[in-house]
Design an enzyme around this catalytic site. Structure first.
Site, short mmCIF file in Angstrom:
data_model
loop_
_atom_site.label_atom_id
_atom_site.label_comp_id
_atom_site.label_asym_id
_atom_site.label_seq_id
_atom_site.Cartn_x
_atom_site.Cartn_y
_atom_site.Cartn_z
CG HIS A 58 13.65 42.97 51.20
ND1 HIS A 58 13.87 43.66 50.84
CD2 HIS A 58 13.85 41.74 50.70
CE1 HIS A 58 14.20 43.76 49.96
NE2 HIS A 58 14.01 42.83 49.64
CB SER B 257 14.62 42.43 46.64
OG SER B 257 15.38 42.20 46.91
CG ASP C 236 12.84 46.05 53.76
OD1 ASP C 236 13.98 45.56 54.54
OD2 ASP C 236 12.95 46.30 52.36
#
Lengths: 365, 365
Positions: free
Chosen positions: A346, A147, A313
């Protein structure tokens, strides 16, 4: 958030120039390490944390008392093996766990608050490079992150190409999309709409904008999960009741879960830090920093790359990783890429996805 | 919101029983009509509006002065041809454009506020049926709606199967998913976190929870658009500047657009209505109302159905329409179904999608 405990930290010996043109003096970088540093300093792995993460990757969090956020990945015998590697994880500048940020003390002896300069992901990386310089680590065995941590890994590769042998970027992107920016803007507006935010000057009063910060966290949290994962985990199941209540309490488990996520977050995170870090992410666009062409950002790199995405995601979908892979191909860099199947959206990079363990372990060999 | 203008409305002659077990007395239903009603009353089309919609489907909105929300679809010679059909569109109960809702006067001569009973989509439909009874319309040529309007169309078909010849449900679902509920809960928490909300008792003060309502609208608005559509419309383009501002103003066009959407909305919508209507949508699950099996909800229906979904709609994706179609197949009902390709996400049903015009026109023949 709760009173801040003491952190291990260094003060950078030089001022930190920022993308905004401003300069930060006396920058503190708080960090944790795991595993022994080899005599030749060749076994260091820099782990970069996500938006609301911190340096406590594999040790108990000093505020929440919870285990480190990547204990499943980092430790003796684990994919990032601290029996072999010296793992460094530092709190990014702008955050609130000991590194210099809006909540830390400014020149007049009170918190910077909104006088803190707007920073970028590259500025965060400059802070991390400053830490590596102090530690005497010339070249990392690897830089690793998921991320926003993956953004830092890519930014480090683009801006300090000689500093990492390997770059492992998971569930990330080289630029924030309009939708990414939109969700962050909702969070910022929620914080700023809270009268307790008081233009960021809430530190002295001790009355923090928890309601706004909780709403921001709730909105963001939905983007970390997949529709499929939410349905599997909660569906339309009711919370502690057999019938709908015909009121505005949390009837559904998913409501109760979100409220818990929101309120828990406010105990460990500073609202102004949330503003600054989301802004840094929204400004993130590696291509733009390098003349507009992403391949140019990686020209002449000496690193090996590995990109990992997850099929569920929708925050940073596979297409974003593929975009980076194409740029690395164009730059002639060695790169491997895998899209993993996992139901958690995610957040898959933080959760039980054995295939990720194998990819991480294999790439760090 | 702005002071409420006068609306065309009727008062239902009978009390309205609600799913909660409560009863609403003296219910007002505000509505607009377009086109002449035939002598045999056989040419009426009931148009159902979405969450923040209203009865001004093809005429100027009395607060904003903007054109009706479906002018492109409804009018003389248009797909819903008012030269041929008598179109009725009523404000749902719980809303704030003249029909009974939390902002309307309660028994003590002051607004109900949060003493208003929690309602369901079926309760809204009961109100609409009450209106049709007053108008003497036994059987509709069609009931038509998109999004929450589609929920009402399906609920009418399931609960009042003799009342509509045709049922056209666009970009909708037969149940709210965990992700749908989650986004609505963020909006409700944003409103309730605004101190001006004051447990819903803000009508007398005139200080309305605009900040919270704007955040709720912003979060919801993202779900109405597709990632692709946002990228095409805004990308990472800056707003009225050539360089990033390194501050917290709206640097990006998408931020500016969202802020505008949020603040514009507060001028025409009541925050408590937003709470009640989102709650009704979250409670929506036609199968649950009919013993758990969706096909049972449509057993013995005498209507023809048409379902339309959009490939870029991630709020109520095609799978949800397909789920309804399968149930209708199992119930032996005549149904046609089409997934249209359009880049605008959920909002496609309101926008320039010529293929939708053809489907609507064809189904109403």
């Amino acid at each position: 958030m709760a009173p801040t405990p003491a952190f291990s930290a260094i003060t950078l010996p030089h001022a930190l120039p920022l993308d905004s043109g401003e300069v930060l003096e006396g920058v503190q970088i708080a960090f944790e390490t795991y595993g022994e540093l080899a005599a030749d300093k060749g076994n260091a792995i820099l782990l970069c944390h996500a938006l609301t993460g911190d340096q406590f990757v594999a040790s108990e969090h000093p505020i929440t008392g919870k285990p480190g956020w990547w204990e499943r990945m980092v430790g003796p015998g684990k994919p990032i093996d601290t029996g072999r590697f010296h793992v460094i994880c530092a709190n990014v500048i702008g955050s609130c766990m000991g590194s210099t940020g809006p909540a830390s003390e400014g020149p007049e002896g009170k918190p910077h608050a909104m006088a803190f300069p707007v920073i970028t992901i590259r500025d965060m990386v400059r802070g991390l490079i400053g830490l590596l310089d102090v530690l005497g680590i010339e070249r990392l065995h690897a830089v690793v992150g998921g991320s926003m941590g993956g953004m830092q890994a890519l930014s480090l590769a683009a801006n300090f190409p000689e500093r990492a042998e390997r770059v492992l970027a998971i569930a990330t992107t080289a630029r924030h999309s309009a939708q990414n920016i939109a969700f962050h803007e909702v969070g910022r507006q929620a914080i700023m709409a809270d009268p307790a935010w008081a233009d960021g000057e809430y530190y002295a009063s001790g009355i923090t904008p928890d309601a706004g910060l909780a709403v921001a966290r709730m909105a963001a949290h939905i983007t970390y999960l997949s529709e499929e994962g939410l349905t599997e985990k909660f569906g339309r199941r009711l919370q502690d009741r057999t019938e709908k209540g015909f009121g505005f309490d949390a009837d559904f488990q998913v409501e109760s879960y979100l409220r818990y996520q929101g309120s828990g977050f406010t105990r460990r995170f500073d609202a102004n830090s949330y503003l600054y870090i989301t802004r840094a992410m929204d400004y993130f666009d590696i291509a733009e920093e390098h003349g507009g062409l992403l391949a140019d950002a990686f020209a002449g790199t000496t690193s090996r790359f590995c990109l990992v995405s997850f099929d569920s995601d929708w925050l940073y979908p596979t297409a974003e990783s593929r975009h980076v892979v194409h740029a690395l191909n164009a730059a002639g860099a060695p790169v491997s890429f895998v899209e993993l199947s996992a139901p958690f959206g995610h957040d898959s990079f933080l959760l039980e996805v054995p295939a990720l363990d194998r990819v991480v372990k294999g790439f760090l060999e």
